[in-house]
Scaffold this motif. Structure first.
Motif, short mmCIF file in Angstrom:
data_model
loop_
_atom_site.label_atom_id
_atom_site.label_comp_id
_atom_site.label_asym_id
_atom_site.label_seq_id
_atom_site.Cartn_x
_atom_site.Cartn_y
_atom_site.Cartn_z
N GLU A 15 1.92 13.15 -11.14
CA GLU A 15 1.33 14.18 -10.01
C GLU A 15 0.03 13.98 -9.78
N PHE A 16 -0.68 13.54 -10.56
CA PHE A 16 -2.20 13.32 -10.25
C PHE A 16 -2.37 12.12 -9.30
N LEU A 17 -1.50 11.01 -9.58
CA LEU A 17 -1.65 9.86 -8.86
C LEU A 17 -1.54 10.14 -7.43
N VAL A 18 -0.19 10.94 -7.13
CA VAL A 18 0.17 11.36 -5.78
C VAL A 18 -0.46 12.38 -5.15
N SER A 19 -1.00 13.34 -5.89
CA SER A 19 -1.69 14.44 -5.05
C SER A 19 -3.30 14.09 -4.76
N ASN A 20 -3.77 13.09 -5.44
CA ASN A 20 -5.06 12.79 -5.22
C ASN A 20 -5.22 11.50 -4.37
N ASN A 21 -4.09 10.69 -3.89
CA ASN A 21 -4.11 9.90 -2.90
C ASN A 21 -3.32 10.06 -1.87
N GLU A 22 -3.91 9.86 -0.44
CA GLU A 22 -3.00 10.32 0.42
C GLU A 22 -2.40 9.11 0.73
N LEU A 23 -1.38 9.29 1.87
CA LEU A 23 -0.38 8.11 2.29
C LEU A 23 -1.31 7.03 2.73
N GLU A 24 -2.16 7.11 3.38
CA GLU A 24 -3.11 6.00 3.87
C GLU A 24 -3.55 5.21 2.90
N ASN A 25 -3.88 5.85 1.62
CA ASN A 25 -4.50 5.23 0.51
C ASN A 25 -3.40 4.20 -0.09
N TRP A 26 -2.23 4.89 -0.29
CA TRP A 26 -1.15 4.05 -0.81
C TRP A 26 -0.69 2.83 0.10
N MET A 27 -0.85 3.18 1.46
CA MET A 27 -0.52 1.88 2.28
C MET A 27 -1.48 0.80 2.13
N LEU A 28 -2.67 1.32 2.12
CA LEU A 28 -3.86 0.26 1.91
C LEU A 28 -3.59 -0.71 0.60
N ALA A 29 -3.24 0.22 -0.36
CA ALA A 29 -3.15 -0.41 -1.72
C ALA A 29 -2.22 -1.23 -1.87
N LEU A 30 -1.14 -0.78 -1.13
CA LEU A 30 0.42 -1.94 -1.09
C LEU A 30 0.06 -3.02 -0.25
N GLY A 31 -0.80 -2.63 0.85
CA GLY A 31 -0.99 -3.94 1.62
C GLY A 31 -1.85 -4.95 1.13
N ALA A 32 -2.90 -4.31 0.25
CA ALA A 32 -3.83 -5.28 -0.43
C ALA A 32 -3.00 -5.92 -1.41
N CYS A 33 -2.34 -5.50 -2.17
CA CYS A 33 -1.52 -5.95 -3.28
C CYS A 33 -0.62 -7.18 -2.70
N ILE A 34 0.18 -6.89 -1.57
CA ILE A 34 1.16 -7.77 -1.04
C ILE A 34 0.26 -8.76 -0.49
N GLY A 35 -0.67 -8.65 0.32
CA GLY A 35 -1.41 -9.49 1.12
C GLY A 35 -2.18 -10.45 0.05
N ALA A 36 -2.87 -9.96 -1.01
CA ALA A 36 -3.59 -10.72 -2.11
C ALA A 36 -2.66 -11.75 -2.60
N THR A 37 -1.39 -11.10 -2.96
CA THR A 37 -0.19 -12.10 -3.70
C THR A 37 0.29 -13.22 -2.70
N ALA A 38 0.49 -12.80 -1.69
CA ALA A 38 0.88 -13.64 -0.55
C ALA A 38 -0.07 -14.82 -0.18
N THR A 39 -1.22 -14.15 -0.13
CA THR A 39 -2.62 -15.27 0.28
C THR A 39 -2.35 -16.18 -0.79
N MET A 40 -2.62 -15.85 -2.22
CA MET A 40 -2.51 -16.85 -3.24
C MET A 40 -1.50 -17.70 -3.22
N ALA A 41 -0.34 -17.28 -3.12
CA ALA A 41 0.94 -18.09 -3.34
C ALA A 41 0.97 -19.01 -2.00
N PHE A 42 0.32 -18.58 -0.73
CA PHE A 42 0.46 -19.47 0.42
C PHE A 42 -0.61 -20.55 0.32
#
Length: 368
Positions: free
Chosen positions: A2-29
């Motif tokens: 609940e703390f994680l969801v309530s204290n982070n907006e959807l934009e933050n989650w999108m940025l985090a997910l994008g950074a995670c996928i982007g960094a992983t994909a960049t290193m693999a590429f």
């Protein structure tokens, strides 16, 4: 959660997910691009480092890249410190494990390259043990770093290992010195099995290179054993790696040989040696009045380091010189001593002359 969801907006989650996928994909590429580029040029480099890099990159696992990507994505989220610590430790553990895998893969690839190279079987057997020890060190260091990363106090463990290691090192310093000398011989290759070397007053063909000793087969058939440390501290003459042999010998001609024949000797020898294709003539000179001979020094270079071939060439050259001297009626000198009986009537025979004053002979007069 609940703390994680309530204290982070959807934009933050999108940025985090994008950074995670982007960094992983960049290193693999980047990994795939590097593998493709290196795989396209096999054997184009003088060293095999690129082959080792390919092996190491192929041991890069997606799970490790994903752990690092999750850590980079967590930077955009507001999460408790305990969760931040867990994520960072998992990412560091993944990095340490990946580095250990790269190191182990590189060592195993290096060992495989060495074993596939034609050459000394004894050296390969000893190198297997050395590589095992190096791999053990890599995993031990990785394990200790992993423990330290997860919060375990390894200071006492490292200190105890250090004290124990010092005690073992002092007790076995001679063995360890020979072991590292064996590693140096394996890497630097000052000699190999089959090479003919001279160490001090010992000479022979290298028969075995081990972890502690190196063994030579002497000219008399005996086996000469050196510790590797002692061997590397000595000056080693490796005759197997000679490009050419410099050969010098002396021709002794009898006193009384005519000037014309003496003048012709250097040309005779030069023509004999220069006619051979496996020899480079350097010089032939009348260089000394010996006690019982007129001495000519001859120097040439034999183009092959093989000792038996050199002796065959020397044999043929000396026979041709002997035949040429017989044709030119040039006599070789023989050791001799001349005893001359002095005659008082010979100006050079009687010494001191009876009429010579004592002072001129360096003697002091005596009174009777």
């Amino acid at each position: 959660m609940e703390f994680l969801v309530s204290n982070n907006e959807l934009e933050n989650w999108m940025l985090a997910l994008g950074a995670c996928i982007g960094a992983t994909a960049t290193m693999a590429f980047a990994r795939s691009i590097a593998l493709r580029r290196l795989a396209e040029r096999p054997g184009h480099t003088p060293t095999r480092v690129d082959d080792l890099i390919v092996l190491m990159l192929r041991k890069t696992y997606l799970a490790g890249l994903l752990a690092i990507g999750i850590y980079l994505g967590s930077i955009f989220l507001l999460i408790p410190e305990s969760w931040t610590l867990v994520v960072s430790r998992l990412a560091i553990a993944a990095l340490i494990l990946q580095l250990a895998l790269w190191g182990d893969t590189g060592l195993r690839g290096w060992r495989s390259q060495l074993l596939n190279t034609p050459g000394d079987g004894n050296r390969k057997a000893s190198s297997t043990i050395v590589f095992f020890m190096l791999r053990l060190v890599v995993w031990m260091v990785g394990f200790l770093m992993m423990l330290d990363n997860f919060g375990f106090n390894i200071t006492t463990l490292v200190a105890s290992l250090g004290v124990g290691g010092i005690a073992v090192a002092l007790a076995t310093q001679s063995i360890l010195g020979d072991l590292f000398a064996s590693l140096s011989i394996m890497l630097d290759k000052p000699f190999e099995v089959g090479d003919f070397i001279i160490v001090g007053d010992a000479l022979g063909a290298v028969e075995y290179i081990g972890l502690k000793t190196t063994r030579l087969r002497g000219l008399g058939g005996e086996q000469i054993v050196f510790s590797n440390g002692e061997l590397l501290r000595s000056r080693i003459h490796n005759h197997k790696r000679m490009l050419a042999r410099r050969v010098a010998f002396v021709l002794r001609v009898a006193y009384g040989t005519g000037e014309a024949r003496l003048t012709a000797i250097p040309g005779i020898v030069r023509d004999i040696i220069a006619a051979r294709t496996d020899v480079d003539f350097e010089r032939a000179h009348f260089f000394r009045y010996g006690d019982w001979s007129l001495d000519f020094e001859v120097v040439y270079h034999f183009k092959n380091p093989d000792y038996l071939l050199h002796m065959d060439a020397q044999h043929a050259i000396l026979l041709q010189v002997y035949r040429a001297f017989q044709q030119e009626e040039i006599q070789f000198a023989h050791p001799l001593s001349v005893v001359r009986v002095a005659d008082t009537g010979d100006p050079a025979g009687g010494w001191p002359p009876p009429s010579a004053p004592l002072a001129a002979m360096g003697a002091k007069p005596t009174r009777h």
